[in-house]
Write an enzyme that holds these catalytic residues in place. Structure first.
Site, short mmCIF file in Angstrom:
data_model
loop_
_atom_site.label_atom_id
_atom_site.label_comp_id
_atom_site.label_asym_id
_atom_site.label_seq_id
_atom_site.Cartn_x
_atom_site.Cartn_y
_atom_site.Cartn_z
N TYR A 10 0.91 -1.20 0.18
CA TYR A 10 -0.18 -0.03 0.05
C TYR A 10 0.77 1.25 -0.04
CZ TYR A 10 1.16 -0.64 4.85
OH TYR A 10 1.65 -0.78 6.15
N GLU A 81 10.77 -4.08 6.07
CA GLU A 81 9.72 -3.86 6.98
C GLU A 81 10.02 -3.73 8.31
OE1 GLU A 81 7.60 -2.06 5.48
OE2 GLU A 81 6.82 -3.04 3.53
#
Length: 139
Positions: A10, A81
């Site tokens: 996203y 991440e």
């Protein structure tokens, strides 16, 4: 063993964004528009964070790894991440199995990197929401 699920991305991993070029280009077999119900998007320093929230959704893409690319890609995305394992306090994001919804309305299980709980609490208290849940629309 980790299920070989597609990834719902996203932010900077979306097509046209910097980390897509660095991590995903040439390593995917499919990239399709999708959304993540039950999540809200917050603006971070240079990248977004998704957190769980009923009644909201996040816009993104469903990414399927190319044959043979899944294991190395998963490891690289976990490093990017700052995900070190389920529920670890050092995680920036947690990799969570969620249902993403394709453009045709069908849903599929996917890996999603959500803000880890301590960060999610701070974002809910003082973070800046991205209207419409679309990182690309923030500009």
């Amino acid at each position: 063993m980790t299920a070989e699920l597609p990834f719902f991305v996203y932010g900077t991993l979306r097509p046209g964004e910097v980390n897509h070029a660095q991590f995903l280009r040439g390593r995917t077999s499919a990239e399709e528009p999708a959304r993540l119900p039950g999540a809200l998007l917050y603006d971070g320093p240079g990248y977004p964070y998704a957190v769980r929230r009923t009644g909201s959704e996040v816009v993104g893409e469903l990414i399927t790894a190319a044959p043979g690319a899944y294991g190395p890609l998963l490891a690289e995305l976990d490093r990017l991440e700052e995900y070190h394992g389920p529920g670890l306090p050092v995680n920036l994001y947690d990799r969570v199995r969620c249902d993403a919804v394709r453009s045709d309305g069908t849903s599929t299980a996917a890996w999603v990197y959500l803000a880890a709980p301590p960060l999610a609490r701070r974002l809910r208290e003082s973070g800046r929401e991205i209207p419409g849940g679309d990182w690309l629309g923030r500009r």
